[in-house]
Design an enzyme around this catalytic site. Structure first.
Site, PDB file in Angstrom:
ATOM      1  N   ARG A   1      71.542  -7.570  54.489  1.00  0.00           N
ATOM      2  CA  ARG A   1      71.331  -6.184  54.950  1.00  0.00           C
ATOM      3  C   ARG A   1      70.566  -6.150  56.277  1.00  0.00           C
ATOM      4  NH1 ARG A   1      70.162  -2.996  49.280  1.00  0.00           N
ATOM      5  NH2 ARG A   1      72.361  -2.895  48.714  1.00  0.00           N
TER       6      ARG A   1
ATOM      7  N   LYS B   1      82.820   1.509  33.660  1.00  0.00           N
ATOM      8  CA  LYS B   1      82.916   2.835  33.053  1.00  0.00           C
ATOM      9  C   LYS B   1      83.853   3.789  33.774  1.00  0.00           C
ATOM     10  CE  LYS B   1      78.225   3.011  31.242  1.00  0.00           C
ATOM     11  NZ  LYS B   1      76.921   3.587  31.549  1.00  0.00           N
TER      12      LYS B   1
ATOM     13  N   GLY C   1      78.827  -1.791  44.659  1.00  0.00           N
ATOM     14  CA  GLY C   1      77.863  -2.885  44.618  1.00  0.00           C
ATOM     15  C   GLY C   1      78.425  -4.165  44.027  1.00  0.00           C
TER      16      GLY C   1
HETATM   17  P1  ADP Z   1      80.923  -1.369  41.324  1.00  0.00           P
HETATM   18  O1  ADP Z   1      79.445  -1.678  41.328  1.00  0.00           O
HETATM   19  O2  ADP Z   1      81.679  -2.276  42.257  1.00  0.00           O
HETATM   20  O3  ADP Z   1      81.210   0.078  41.556  1.00  0.00           O
HETATM   21  P2  ADP Z   1      80.979  -1.195  38.451  1.00  0.00           P
HETATM   22  O4  ADP Z   1      79.488  -1.132  38.457  1.00  0.00           O
HETATM   23  O5  ADP Z   1      81.719   0.019  38.087  1.00  0.00           O
HETATM   24  O6  ADP Z   1      81.494  -1.737  39.870  1.00  0.00           O
HETATM   25  O7  ADP Z   1      81.474  -2.312  37.425  1.00  0.00           O
HETATM   26  C1  ADP Z   1      81.069  -3.643  37.492  1.00  0.00           C
HETATM   27  C2  ADP Z   1      80.735  -4.186  36.152  1.00  0.00           C
HETATM   28  O8  ADP Z   1      81.761  -3.986  35.213  1.00  0.00           O
HETATM   29  C3  ADP Z   1      80.514  -5.658  36.224  1.00  0.00           C
HETATM   30  O9  ADP Z   1      79.168  -5.941  35.894  1.00  0.00           O
HETATM   31  C4  ADP Z   1      81.465  -6.247  35.183  1.00  0.00           C
HETATM   32  O10 ADP Z   1      80.892  -7.272  34.413  1.00  0.00           O
HETATM   33  C5  ADP Z   1      81.744  -5.051  34.304  1.00  0.00           C
HETATM   34  N1  ADP Z   1      83.039  -5.158  33.610  1.00  0.00           N
HETATM   35  C6  ADP Z   1      84.269  -5.137  34.133  1.00  0.00           C
HETATM   36  N2  ADP Z   1      85.202  -5.290  33.193  1.00  0.00           N
HETATM   37  C7  ADP Z   1      84.551  -5.435  32.016  1.00  0.00           C
HETATM   38  C8  ADP Z   1      84.964  -5.622  30.670  1.00  0.00           C
HETATM   39  N3  ADP Z   1      86.252  -5.691  30.346  1.00  0.00           N
HETATM   40  N4  ADP Z   1      84.009  -5.694  29.720  1.00  0.00           N
HETATM   41  C9  ADP Z   1      82.708  -5.612  30.046  1.00  0.00           C
HETATM   42  N5  ADP Z   1      82.264  -5.437  31.292  1.00  0.00           N
HETATM   43  C10 ADP Z   1      83.171  -5.352  32.273  1.00  0.00           C
HETATM   44 MG    MG Z   2      77.931  -1.411  39.844  1.00  0.00          MG
END
Ligand code: ADP
Ligand code: MG
Length: 395
Positions: free
Chosen positions: A36, A198, A351
């Site tokens: 960063r 989610k 993130g």
């Molecule tokens: P970002 O930060 O890129 O927006 P998210 O926070 O929505 O992404 O999601 C990332 C998390 O989702 C990761 O920590 C990953 O381990 C979890 N994840 C993805 N698929 C699964 C799954 N099938 N079961 C449990 N956790 C999952």
């Molecule tokens: Mg995230």
């Protein structure tokens, strides 16, 4: 006034109050990852090379309005000094007479780093008096912290009421260029890849982008809620029962808008996210009721690859599985390779998705990796972000 960027402004001899995102991971006084800080260097260099006096500020962690020694920005001043090869002075606070005196004794090309903004509760409260105090330190306000533009905080919004000359830095310029200008008229086919844990955090994006995209791929734990909405068993996997009606709505909307909608057709399952041996691969209609879906399977990787291959514009947020565990990382890494190999415009953000791209060292093969987590998501949701509004983006 419409948004302006630092290269449109004469900074010579001026005090430039610059808001950066120096919220880096620190352990025992050591910076664990300085990306960063490095990302802000082009803007910082520009200001000092043009003869501006740079008063840099940032937050670090969540000190909740109190001085917390571990959350001091002192290690950042040291790292900036090393990266720029000049002496970057550290202020004892971010407002007050002593700081103002330090600012007044600065020469052209000097840099002063203010102490953590969140040591004052006025920062997150967007307090007027605190904003006014901050504003005393600059003739020009510069924001290059895209990661915080979705927050109406004093150093992001309040301060711009008291400094009239405002602009964005080069990081924000690039974010606006890609997220605003580029996605307004995307080349088609336009594909959204949504994954992650989610549905609830991604509903906004799905709704807003369904009006614009031609194809949607859903992976990650998110996909479980959609499959459950179709009546499929998902075992002990993460699922948001309360969002089943929303998932149905989204699928109906996709049909109505003639958006091609792809869900995983097979999964890698495990007993737990931390397991090192997977239970095996299962077709979507035949999952083990005693296991968890933790990655997309090999057939899904082939299917998704076909959908990705000839897309002209791709927006990707959210991993395909629990990629932090190597046992369940193949789907996410595989998709990252296919996205990287695509020859169109590829925009990635979030993130964890950023971490994913960096852990497979593909960042150079992605057209644009957003520096924002929450701000990236809210931008795609079509929301007006307060920090960008304060810079005049929506005027
Ligand atoms: P970002 O930060 O890129 O927006 P998210 O926070 O929505 O992404 O999601 C990332 C998390 O989702 C990761 O920590 C990953 O381990 C979890 N994840 C993805 N698929 C699964 C799954 N099938 N079961 C449990 N956790 C999952
Ligand atoms: Mg995230």
């Amino acid at each position: 006034m419409p948004i302006r960027f630092i290269d449109e402004i004469d900074v010579k001899g001026k005090r430039v109050l610059g808001r950066f995102d120096f919220n880096v991971p620190i352990k025992d006084g050591e910076i664990k990852d300085d990306s960063r800080i490095r990302a802000a260097i082009p803007t910082i260099k520009y200001v000092i090379e043009k003869g501006g006096k740079l008063i840099a500020c940032s937050h670090m962690g969540k000190p909740k309005g109190k001085f917390v020694k571990e959350l001091s920005l002192t290690p950042v001043a040291k790292r900036l000094s090393e990266l720029l090869n000049i002496d970057v002075k550290m202020a004892p606070d971010c407002i007050g007479d002593e700081v103002l005196n330090m600012v007044n004794s600065m020469g052209e090309g000097d840099i002063l780093l203010l102490e953590n903004l969140r040591f004052h509760e006025g920062e997150t409260k967007n307090d007027k008096d605190f904003s006014k105090e901050l504003a005393k330190l600059g003739d020009i306000y510069l924001n290059d912290a895209f990661g915080v533009v979705h927050r109406a905080h004093a150093s992001v919004v309040g301060v711009t009421e008291f400094i009239k000359d405002v602009c964005g830095g080069f990081l924000i310029k690039k974010e606006v260029e890609y997220l605003n200008n580029y996605l307004k008229n995307p080349e088609r086919p336009f594909l959204l890849i949504a994954g992650g844990a989610k549905v609830s955090t991604k509903l906004g994006i799905l709704h807003s982008l369904l009006n614009k995209v031609d194809r949607v791929i859903i992976g990650g734990a998110m996909a479980n809620t959609f499959r459950k909405a179709q009546g499929c068993e998902v075992g002990e996997s993460l699922v948001e029962e309360d969002l089943i009606p929303d998932a149905k709505n989204i699928m109906d909307l996709a049909k109505e808008k003639k958006v091609s909608f792809y869900l995983p057709v097979d999964y890698v399952m495990g007993k737990d996210v931390n397991d090192l041996t997977p239970m095996g691969t299962y077709p979507y209609q035949d999952v083990d009721s005693k296991g968890k879906i933790l990655d997309i399977g090999p057939a899904t990787l082939v299917l998704f690859s076909e959908v990705i291959k000839d897309a002209k514009t791709i927006v990707w947020n959210g991993p395909m599985g629990a990629f932090e565990n190597p046992t369940f990382s193949q789907g996410s890494f595989g998709i990252a390779q296919v996205v990287a190999a695509n020859e169109g415009v590829k925009i990635v953000g979030g993130g964890d998705t950023d971490n994913l791209i960096h852990s497979c060292k593909l960042e150079d093969k992605i057209t644009f990796v957003s520096t924002g987590g929450g701000s990236f998501l809210e931008f795609l949701e079509g929301k007006q972000l307060p920090g960008l509004k304060a810079l005049g983006l929506y005027d």
